[in-house]
Write an enzyme that holds these catalytic residues in place. Structure first.
Site, mmCIF file in Angstrom:
data_model
loop_
_atom_site.group_PDB
_atom_site.id
_atom_site.type_symbol
_atom_site.label_atom_id
_atom_site.label_comp_id
_atom_site.label_asym_id
_atom_site.label_seq_id
_atom_site.Cartn_x
_atom_site.Cartn_y
_atom_site.Cartn_z
ATOM 1 N N LYS A 55 39.513 45.815 40.214
ATOM 2 C CA LYS A 55 39.123 45.211 39.409
ATOM 3 C C LYS A 55 38.682 46.260 38.033
ATOM 4 O O LYS A 55 38.840 46.078 36.686
ATOM 5 C CB LYS A 55 37.738 44.512 39.321
ATOM 6 C CG LYS A 55 38.040 43.091 40.011
ATOM 7 C CD LYS A 55 36.928 42.552 40.881
ATOM 8 C CE LYS A 55 37.577 41.318 41.862
ATOM 9 N NZ LYS A 55 36.593 40.403 42.510
ATOM 10 N N GLN A 99 30.337 41.174 43.466
ATOM 11 C CA GLN A 99 31.376 40.953 44.639
ATOM 12 C C GLN A 99 30.704 40.280 45.750
ATOM 13 O O GLN A 99 29.587 40.644 46.277
ATOM 14 C CB GLN A 99 31.797 42.424 44.757
ATOM 15 C CG GLN A 99 32.960 42.256 45.605
ATOM 16 C CD GLN A 99 34.275 41.705 45.031
ATOM 17 O OE1 GLN A 99 34.528 41.763 44.008
ATOM 18 N NE2 GLN A 99 34.855 40.903 46.052
ATOM 19 N N ASP A 122 32.777 34.896 36.782
ATOM 20 C CA ASP A 122 33.282 34.291 38.124
ATOM 21 C C ASP A 122 33.209 33.072 38.256
ATOM 22 O O ASP A 122 33.828 32.233 38.957
ATOM 23 C CB ASP A 122 32.602 35.226 39.212
ATOM 24 C CG ASP A 122 33.427 35.800 40.203
ATOM 25 O OD1 ASP A 122 34.871 35.707 39.957
ATOM 26 O OD2 ASP A 122 33.089 36.125 41.211
#
Ligand code: NDP
Length: 299
Positions: A55, A99, A122
């Site tokens: 990422k 994450q 997200d």
């Protein structure tokens, strides 16, 4: 019957990366805005480390401002929340991603809900999920967004009227995919571990999405001939080759019994090489979208 079309995640993911890179350059030149992504990793989970590195690298390659915060597994809830609040207030950051999974002892829901919904790239806050379910402008979770991009690429613009079955109802994957398919005017069934006669339910699907987390569970005779199959599953299993298996070597397979499915489906995503590649591309897309919206531009 001819073998299924193999849906190529790499080509589409590369194209999204190129499009985002061009748009980031335009945003900088015309509006003086550099999209900024902050990724937060807590602990040492090896898979998470690989995802986070990718990422960071790909957001930098797209010309974004990219920061990765690596915190020790002993980080307290209060410290993590304080970092997210600091990122919420940072005008150089337009997207925040924690994450998952977080190490045991940390409250994932509380951390996610601390993220400013405008920076929730997200798409996991309750507000983002609510907006999505009401068909309002929302930041959409990256993997479901990637699935939709693969479907549109494969089937053309309109999915209206197709029968879609999503196996899996998680907040991260199954539910948002079902919402997106509904928005695309599909007739949607969500199946799960309590579904009765899952094979028969799957056989109704023109579009079958497998998001279960069980290696090769979906059998070829569960697939309607010609159906489009999107395999979200990422499962580590021992190699079929007994020697490699004895050495403890593993490989990644999906939730669909791929080889047999190739003989029945009209099109199918491979694992690896399918949905997984789209997830990071869609994260970049979402960060760009968030930056534009925060700057008051159309997105
Ligand atoms: P979860 O474990 O959160 O959810 C799994 C879902 O599958 C649940 O809804 C569960 O039903 C359902 N399920 C489990 N067993 C069965 C069964 N025997 N029959 C029918 N349904 C069943 O997983 P996620 O949604 O987070 O992930 C799903 C898969 O996708 C995993 O392999 C994961 O690694 C992968 N993944 C891939 C990503 C990518 O980038 N490609 C990103 C994120 C995830 P119930 O609700 O009833 O328990």
């Amino acid at each position: 019957m001819a073998q299924a079309q193999i849906i190529d995640g790499k080509t589409l993911s590369d194209r999204i990366q190129d499009e985002v890179t061009a748009e980031v350059a335009r945003l900088k030149a015309e509006h003086g805005v550099t999209p900024g992504l902050a990724v937060v990793l807590v602990g040492e989970d090896p898979a998470s480390q690989i995802y986070v590195r990718s990422k960071g690298e790909r957001s930098k390659a797209a010309g974004m401002h990219s920061v990765t915060h690596r915190l020790p597994a002993e980080t307290t809830q209060a410290e993590l929340i304080a970092l997210v609040q600091q990122l919420n207030a940072d005008p150089a950051i337009h997207g925040i991603l924690c994450q998952l999974p977080l190490p045991k002892g940390l409250d994932e829901k509380a951390v996610i809900e601390t993220i400013d919904p405008d920076k929730d790239v997200d798409g996991l806050t309750v507000l983002s999920a609510g907006r999505l379910s009401q068909g309002l402008k929302a930041l959409v979770p990256c993997t479901p967004l990637g699935c939709m991009k693969l479907l549109r690429e494969t089937l053309g613009g309109s999915l209206a009227g197709k029968r879609a079955v999503v196996v899996g109802r998680s907040v991260l994957v199954g539910r948002p995919i079902a919402q997106l398919l509904l928005q695309a005017d599909c007739t949607v069934t969500i199946a799960h571990s309590r579904t009765v006669d899952l094979p028969a339910v799957c056989r109704e699907a023109d579009i079958l999405v497998a998001a279960v987390g069980r290696p090769r569970m979906i059998q070829p005779d569960w697939i309607k001939p010609g159906a489009t199959v999107i395999d979200v599953g990422i499962n580590r299993v021992p190699f079929d080759n007994p020697q490699k298996a004895a050495e403890g070597k593993t490989k990644v397979v999906g939730d669909v019994a791929y080889k047999g499915a190739l003989e029945v489906a009209g099109a199918i995503t491979p694992v690896p090489g399918g949905v997984g590649l789209l997830t990071v591309a869609c994260l970049l897309h979402n960060t760009l979208t968030a930056a534009k919206r925060i700057a008051g531009l159309d997105a």
